[in-house]
Design an enzyme around this catalytic site. Structure first.
Site, short mmCIF file in Angstrom:
data_model
loop_
_atom_site.label_atom_id
_atom_site.label_comp_id
_atom_site.label_asym_id
_atom_site.label_seq_id
_atom_site.Cartn_x
_atom_site.Cartn_y
_atom_site.Cartn_z
N ASP A 21 0.85 -1.19 0.00
CA ASP A 21 0.00 0.00 0.00
C ASP A 21 0.88 1.24 0.00
OD1 ASP A 21 -1.91 1.96 0.43
OD2 ASP A 21 -2.06 1.56 2.58
N ASN A 23 -0.43 4.56 -0.11
CA ASN A 23 -1.05 5.81 0.33
C ASN A 23 -1.74 5.72 1.69
OD1 ASN A 23 -3.23 4.27 -0.34
ND2 ASN A 23 -4.07 5.68 -1.87
N ASP A 25 -4.19 3.84 2.86
CA ASP A 25 -5.62 3.54 3.02
C ASP A 25 -5.86 2.07 3.39
OD1 ASP A 25 -5.12 2.24 0.64
OD2 ASP A 25 -6.69 3.25 -0.51
N ASP A 29 -1.86 -1.22 -3.79
CA ASP A 29 -2.21 -0.45 -4.99
C ASP A 29 -1.07 -0.50 -6.01
OD1 ASP A 29 -0.30 1.43 -3.94
OD2 ASP A 29 -1.89 2.31 -2.72
N ASP A 199 -9.23 -16.49 -16.26
CA ASP A 199 -10.00 -17.01 -15.13
C ASP A 199 -11.05 -18.02 -15.60
OD1 ASP A 199 -10.57 -16.60 -12.21
OD2 ASP A 199 -12.53 -16.02 -12.99
N HIS A 329 -3.75 -17.20 -5.09
CA HIS A 329 -4.69 -16.37 -4.32
C HIS A 329 -5.94 -17.13 -3.88
CE1 HIS A 329 -6.23 -16.40 -8.37
NE2 HIS A 329 -7.37 -15.90 -7.96
N ASP A 330 -6.19 -18.30 -4.48
CA ASP A 330 -7.38 -19.10 -4.14
C ASP A 330 -7.04 -20.31 -3.27
OD1 ASP A 330 -9.31 -17.60 -5.46
OD2 ASP A 330 -9.05 -18.67 -7.35
#
Length: 562
Positions: A21, A23, A25, A29, A199, A329-330
């Site tokens: 990240d 920034n 939040d 990103d 995908d 990621h899965d």
């Protein structure tokens, strides 16, 4: 065998939300990724695969796309993305994007239009059906639990969604839909990307009758994979995609294909058929699933892992090409699933990397794998974010009254959020991922397991990965050699050879914490020269190649010349 850059590459998958990240939040990103490109270059990877960064309401963490040609606000701007691509290319690496075209978001303009009326020009971009006997059009179950159909009040019909109800399936039978997809792919390729990871691409052709699944047990909903996996027109659609788009560029393509067999994979990846370069198959990812599916966790067996990996290696030899992965990621973290994530975390992480990277195929590294990141055990379901997990909890614990402790044990072992905790960059607050509050909590072991520490320690998992990637560049046999299993019935050791000309590699992996004896099969003993090229323990260990005692989770690779 045709030589191709994508066969010789090592791919690194970035899940942007959890990578870095920039920034504060709490959400990873594009500028965060840019800030870490030198780290990836130093690791030695050739290709970055970027999980979806397109505009999305984020029902399924970006796999529900509302605009295929815009960037999600929380990830940055198109200008940031263009800078990322330029910086990746400047470092001699390539970038592949995620292509999600089995379904869109229900907030995509196509679907917004489609639900306005039955005669809308976009209606046929999706699957709409009237109900049957006061219920859904068929008994298909969504991959995320519950019905695969959602009733739409406005037009009094149901639409098909194989995943979340906010992910309506696109109707590939419609040539206008296909044209729109090909135009979008061309737009990205013309911007300079180097390929696509696709995908669930083998779901795009459905049985046009959308029939009920045979249901002898009388279940409410049944998984209908036989009617939408590897469907009747799948090869026609992929060949058309290749002809219209992919054949015009020198790119890498990999199709995610649940339920694919080696025989089908050859059709998808054979070079003379004009479809894809390789597929992600799931057979080895299902070895710890019982008859009840993913959440019915059972212990995996080494003999089954040998059988599955060998089947795929041999079936695609000289006919197609394998992708090599143990997590993404899965999937849960590989060191927690196939290794020992406590006492022998580093040794087993290195062993698993050796096992995978020395096979024939293109290796895929998932972010954090290169430092040995582990599964997380959040105490409360409140800490989990993944829609698949939360749907399962609602179905099993809330609706069917299953024991919550048992449900949590399954989540700790198999939940997708295991892979989605932020990358652990250092030992400062939130592991250096963000200065704000992370969108999902950091794994509490970040003080011991982090990039900063791994870079400082020459014997770390990171430096071992770096060496494996370098070896791939130095030894053609690692890319193009043929694979053969040895010691097939050994209960602790997975060993195999790779052969190219008069050269052989012997790869020896102890998958457990015992100290088994490795004996080189007689037919391999007539070598003239023997050299240890990589090992995950310091020092030589006991004995020589022909007869040695292995330490817990030990991996050794020898180069033999005959």
């Amino acid at each position: 065998m045709a030589r191709k850059w994508w066969k010789e590459s090592v791919v690194y998958q970035i899940y942007p939300r959890s990578f870095m990240d920039s920034n504060g939040d709490g959400i990873g990103d594009l500028r965060g990724i840019i800030s870490k490109l030198d780290y990836l270059k130093e690791l030695g990877v050739d290709v970055i695969w970027l999980s979806p960064v397109y505009r999305s309401p984020n029902d399924d963490n970006g796999y529900d796309i509302s605009d295929y040609q815009a960037i999600m606000d929380e990830f940055g701007t198109m200008q940031d993305w263009e800078e990322l691509l330029a910086e990746v290319h400047q470092r001699g690496m390539k970038l592949i994007m995620d292509l999600v075209v089995n379904h869109s978001s229900d907030e995509h303009p196509w679907f917004v239009e489609a639900r306005r009326s039955k005669d809308n020009p976009y209606r046929d971009f999706y699957f709409w059906r009237p109900g049957k006997d006061g219920a859904e059009p068929n008994n298909w179950e969504s991959c995320f639990s519950g019905s695969a159909w959602e009733y739409d009040e406005a037009t009094g019909e149901y639409y098909l969604h194989l995943f979340s109800k906010k992910q309506p399936d696109l109707n590939w039978e419609n040539p206008k839909l296909r044209r729109a997809v090909y135009d979008m792919m061309t737009w990205w390729l013309d911007k300079g990307i180097d390929g696509f990871r696709m995908d669930v691409i083998n779901f795009i052709s459905k049985d046009p009758d959308l029939p009920d699944v045979p249901n002898p047990e009388g279940k409410r909903y049944v998984f209908g994979g036989q009617y939408f996996m590897n469907g009747p027109r799948i090869h026609e659609f992929l060949q058309e995609m290749h002809k219209e788009v992919l054949s015009k560029y020198d790119v890498m393509t990999v199709g995610e294909m649940p339920g694919v067999t080696p025989e089908e994979a050859i059709l998808y990846t054979a070079e003379d058929r004009g479809e894809l370069n390789m597929v992600f198959q799931f057979e080895h990812m299902e070895l710890d699933s019982g008859p009840g599916g993913k959440w019915d966790v059972k212990p995996w067996q080494l003999k089954d892992l040998k059988a599955v990996m060998t089947k795929w290696q041999k079936a695609l030899e000289n006919k197609g090409w394998n992708s090599l992965y143990l997590n993404n990621h899965d999937q849960p973290r590989m060191v927690s699933r196939f290794g020992d994530d406590t006492k022998y975390r580093e040794e087993s992480a290195k062993m698993l990397a050796t096992f995978l990277h020395l096979m024939q195929g293109t290796p895929f590294i998932y972010q954090g794998e290169e430092i040995g990141m582990t599964n997380v055990r959040f105490a409360s379901i409140e800490d989990y974010k993944d829609i698949e997990t939360l749907n399962m909890v609602r179905e099993k614990a809330v609706e069917n009254g299953e024991d919550m402790q048992k449900v949590m044990r399954a989540i700790h072992m198999k939940g997708r959020d295991n892979a989605r905790t932020p990358v652990q960059w250092d030992d400062t607050k939130h592991a250096g991922f963000t200065t704000g509050t992370p969108w999902i909590s950091v794994n509490p072991n970040y003080k011991e397991v982090n990039v900063k520490q791994a870079l400082l320690n020459p014997n770390s998992v990171y430096h071992y990965y770096k060496k494996l990637i370098q070896l791939r560049r130095q030894h053609e046999i690692i890319v193009y050699g043929t694979y053969d299993l040895i010691l097939e019935n050994h209960e602790q050791i997975y060993a195999y050879t790779r052969t190219l000309g008069d050269e052989k590699l012997v790869v020896i992996c102890n998958f457990f914490n015992g100290t088994p004896c490795f004996e080189l099969p007689t037919h391999l003993r007539s070598y003239e020269k023997c050299e240890l090229i990589v090992a995950n323990y310091e020092g030589d260990g006991s004995g020589d190649l022909e007869n040695m005692v292995l330490r817990p989770y030990e991996a050794r690779v020898y180069r033999l010349v005959y």
